[in-house]
Design a protein around this motif. Sequence first.
Motif, PDB file in Angstrom:
ATOM      1  N   PRO A   1      22.778 -15.149  88.920  1.00  0.00           N
ATOM      2  CA  PRO A   1      21.640 -15.097  87.967  1.00  0.00           C
ATOM      3  C   PRO A   1      21.084 -13.890  87.841  1.00  0.00           C
ATOM      4  CG  PRO A   1      21.795 -16.977  89.733  1.00  0.00           C
ATOM      5  CD  PRO A   1      22.985 -16.084  89.939  1.00  0.00           C
ATOM      6  N   ALA A   2      21.189 -13.145  88.555  1.00  0.00           N
ATOM      7  CA  ALA A   2      20.363 -11.587  88.416  1.00  0.00           C
ATOM      8  C   ALA A   2      21.233 -10.929  87.389  1.00  0.00           C
ATOM      9  CB  ALA A   2      20.484 -10.963  89.883  1.00  0.00           C
ATOM     10  N   VAL A   3      22.371 -11.016  87.232  1.00  0.00           N
ATOM     11  CA  VAL A   3      23.064 -10.292  86.181  1.00  0.00           C
ATOM     12  C   VAL A   3      22.956 -10.862  85.058  1.00  0.00           C
ATOM     13  CG1 VAL A   3      25.570 -10.017  85.320  1.00  0.00           C
ATOM     14  CG2 VAL A   3      25.110  -9.697  87.866  1.00  0.00           C
ATOM     15  N   VAL A   4      22.697 -12.071  84.795  1.00  0.00           N
ATOM     16  CA  VAL A   4      22.410 -12.870  83.529  1.00  0.00           C
ATOM     17  C   VAL A   4      20.900 -12.533  83.214  1.00  0.00           C
ATOM     18  CG1 VAL A   4      22.132 -15.052  82.235  1.00  0.00           C
ATOM     19  CG2 VAL A   4      24.043 -14.835  84.107  1.00  0.00           C
ATOM     20  N   ALA A   5      20.287 -12.601  84.174  1.00  0.00           N
ATOM     21  CA  ALA A   5      18.562 -12.037  83.696  1.00  0.00           C
ATOM     22  C   ALA A   5      18.511 -10.720  83.400  1.00  0.00           C
ATOM     23  CB  ALA A   5      17.847 -12.305  84.870  1.00  0.00           C
TER      24      ALA A   5
ATOM     25  N   SER B   1      22.668 -15.660  71.243  1.00  0.00           N
ATOM     26  CA  SER B   1      23.696 -15.164  70.724  1.00  0.00           C
ATOM     27  C   SER B   1      24.430 -14.042  71.376  1.00  0.00           C
ATOM     28  CB  SER B   1      23.507 -14.569  69.028  1.00  0.00           C
ATOM     29  OG  SER B   1      24.616 -14.223  68.615  1.00  0.00           O
ATOM     30  N   GLY B   2      23.510 -13.065  71.870  1.00  0.00           N
ATOM     31  CA  GLY B   2      24.199 -12.207  72.751  1.00  0.00           C
ATOM     32  C   GLY B   2      24.625 -12.651  73.863  1.00  0.00           C
ATOM     33  N   LEU B   3      24.184 -13.650  74.365  1.00  0.00           N
ATOM     34  CA  LEU B   3      24.606 -13.924  75.800  1.00  0.00           C
ATOM     35  C   LEU B   3      26.039 -14.668  75.380  1.00  0.00           C
ATOM     36  CD1 LEU B   3      21.673 -15.705  77.853  1.00  0.00           C
ATOM     37  CD2 LEU B   3      22.693 -13.624  78.337  1.00  0.00           C
ATOM     38  N   LYS B   4      26.168 -15.401  74.623  1.00  0.00           N
ATOM     39  CA  LYS B   4      27.430 -15.642  74.121  1.00  0.00           C
ATOM     40  C   LYS B   4      28.402 -14.673  74.266  1.00  0.00           C
ATOM     41  CE  LYS B   4      25.693 -20.168  71.825  1.00  0.00           C
ATOM     42  NZ  LYS B   4      25.643 -20.644  70.472  1.00  0.00           N
ATOM     43  N   THR B   5      28.118 -13.657  73.470  1.00  0.00           N
ATOM     44  CA  THR B   5      29.180 -12.543  73.412  1.00  0.00           C
ATOM     45  C   THR B   5      29.341 -12.052  74.989  1.00  0.00           C
ATOM     46  OG1 THR B   5      28.311 -12.114  71.154  1.00  0.00           O
ATOM     47  CG2 THR B   5      29.437 -10.206  72.471  1.00  0.00           C
ATOM     48  N   PHE B   6      28.454 -11.767  75.643  1.00  0.00           N
ATOM     49  CA  PHE B   6      28.322 -11.452  76.965  1.00  0.00           C
ATOM     50  C   PHE B   6      29.415 -12.210  77.642  1.00  0.00           C
ATOM     51  CE2 PHE B   6      26.543 -11.202  81.436  1.00  0.00           C
ATOM     52  CZ  PHE B   6      26.950 -10.232  81.621  1.00  0.00           C
TER      53      PHE B   6
ATOM     54  N   GLU C   1      36.651 -17.588  78.937  1.00  0.00           N
ATOM     55  CA  GLU C   1      36.348 -17.182  77.622  1.00  0.00           C
ATOM     56  C   GLU C   1      36.970 -15.605  77.243  1.00  0.00           C
ATOM     57  OE1 GLU C   1      32.502 -18.036  76.103  1.00  0.00           O
ATOM     58  OE2 GLU C   1      31.852 -19.197  78.008  1.00  0.00           O
ATOM     59  N   GLN C   2      37.490 -15.309  78.117  1.00  0.00           N
ATOM     60  CA  GLN C   2      38.205 -13.922  77.523  1.00  0.00           C
ATOM     61  C   GLN C   2      39.168 -14.112  76.780  1.00  0.00           C
ATOM     62  OE1 GLN C   2      38.825 -12.029  81.654  1.00  0.00           O
ATOM     63  NE2 GLN C   2      36.923 -10.605  81.410  1.00  0.00           N
ATOM     64  N   ALA C   3      39.252 -13.016  75.922  1.00  0.00           N
ATOM     65  CA  ALA C   3      40.807 -12.918  75.125  1.00  0.00           C
ATOM     66  C   ALA C   3      41.801 -12.694  76.028  1.00  0.00           C
ATOM     67  CB  ALA C   3      40.848 -12.121  73.864  1.00  0.00           C
ATOM     68  N   PHE C   4      42.975 -13.713  75.681  1.00  0.00           N
ATOM     69  CA  PHE C   4      44.043 -13.689  76.876  1.00  0.00           C
ATOM     70  C   PHE C   4      44.830 -12.269  76.665  1.00  0.00           C
ATOM     71  CE2 PHE C   4      48.140 -15.815  78.284  1.00  0.00           C
ATOM     72  CZ  PHE C   4      47.813 -15.728  79.507  1.00  0.00           C
ATOM     73  N   VAL C   5      44.967 -11.402  77.588  1.00  0.00           N
ATOM     74  CA  VAL C   5      45.824 -10.353  77.117  1.00  0.00           C
ATOM     75  C   VAL C   5      47.114 -10.247  76.998  1.00  0.00           C
ATOM     76  CG1 VAL C   5      44.418  -8.957  78.931  1.00  0.00           C
ATOM     77  CG2 VAL C   5      46.540  -9.982  79.672  1.00  0.00           C
ATOM     78  N   HIS C   6      47.612 -11.480  77.082  1.00  0.00           N
ATOM     79  CA  HIS C   6      49.139 -11.748  76.638  1.00  0.00           C
ATOM     80  C   HIS C   6      49.045 -12.049  75.193  1.00  0.00           C
ATOM     81  CE1 HIS C   6      50.435 -11.297  80.726  1.00  0.00           C
ATOM     82  NE2 HIS C   6      49.597 -11.849  80.979  1.00  0.00           N
ATOM     83  N   ASP C   7      47.989 -12.699  74.791  1.00  0.00           N
ATOM     84  CA  ASP C   7      47.935 -13.271  73.398  1.00  0.00           C
ATOM     85  C   ASP C   7      46.562 -13.184  72.927  1.00  0.00           C
ATOM     86  OD1 ASP C   7      47.962 -14.632  70.877  1.00  0.00           O
ATOM     87  OD2 ASP C   7      49.131 -16.346  71.548  1.00  0.00           O
ATOM     88  N   PRO C   8      45.791 -11.976  72.495  1.00  0.00           N
ATOM     89  CA  PRO C   8      44.482 -11.978  72.319  1.00  0.00           C
ATOM     90  C   PRO C   8      43.769 -12.863  71.131  1.00  0.00           C
ATOM     91  CG  PRO C   8      45.663  -9.671  72.341  1.00  0.00           C
ATOM     92  CD  PRO C   8      46.778 -10.768  72.287  1.00  0.00           C
TER      93      PRO C   8
END
Length: 307
Positions: free
Chosen positions: A206-210, A236-241, A249-256
């Motif tokens: 939670p401290a990282v998100v805050a 919106s910025g948090l969704k990107t984060f 939620e990360q783009a899969f490195v084997h298939d971005p």
Amino acid sequence: MANITAQMVKDLRDSTGAGMMDCKAALTETNGDMEAAQDWLRKKGLSKAAKKAGRVAAEGLIGISVRGPKGTMVEVNSETDFVSRNDMFQGLVKMIADVAQSAGTDVETIRQAKAGSVTVETAIADSIAKIGENMTLRRAAELSVSKGAIGSYVHNSVSDGLGKIGVMVGLESTGDAGELTALGRMIAMHIAAANPQALDASGLDPAVVAREKDVLADKFRQQGKPANVIEKIVESGLKTFYKEVTLIEQAFVHDPGKTVAQAVKEAEGKVGAPVKITGFVRYALGEGIEKQQSDFAAEVAAAAGQG
């Protein structure tokens, strides 16, 4: 007779590198006299690793042991990268990872656990004496699933299950074990490369998100944006984060073109059943250890009286 406290045993162990029980015996024999206890250990040949104990051990290997639905991972440090290519050291790390399967993740418990006829602590001390470098068991982790598989991957591998970065990921499923293990390895490789902070947004500190919220809000506050606009921008910025730092939620490195979650969903066809990522552990060798930097030229100059 002197009262031998746990702190006295710890202090003697820190100064000599000898085993805990040997330190207790030394203090008992010398009525709690620290210097005499150090000499007692030296005379018994039990502190031959002590000369190495003060050196920074930030190299070494990550070791992984997977048995069915359970995996264990350990980090064993040495002073130089050269030792990681030593067969004896590699065998030591593999053995400790295997012992952790039954001993658990507490470092001291692992050290006192038996590996054959000797304790892990004794095996480490013997390796220090034979190889000539300080070595330490730094940490251990375990991961298990009730039904499914543990995927694993080691980066910069020197041998099976040994390398510089180690990852375990738990996949819960009733599907094909072979397909599940292969998928787990692919996801573990992704984790090694992308280094996510958590499985999903709920797992983030939670401290990282805050802190992220504060940075985003302050940036647009300084631009004079109204509060209601800032709130939407921050959301919106948090969704990107989250897309940057959470595994699913990360783009899969084997298939971005796909997220990890989408790649897992797609793989369910081959696996033959739903698949759920239950958790992961990622160790990078030496992370968080302050390494001593050496200026060789300066050392030579100093030795020659020119520094």
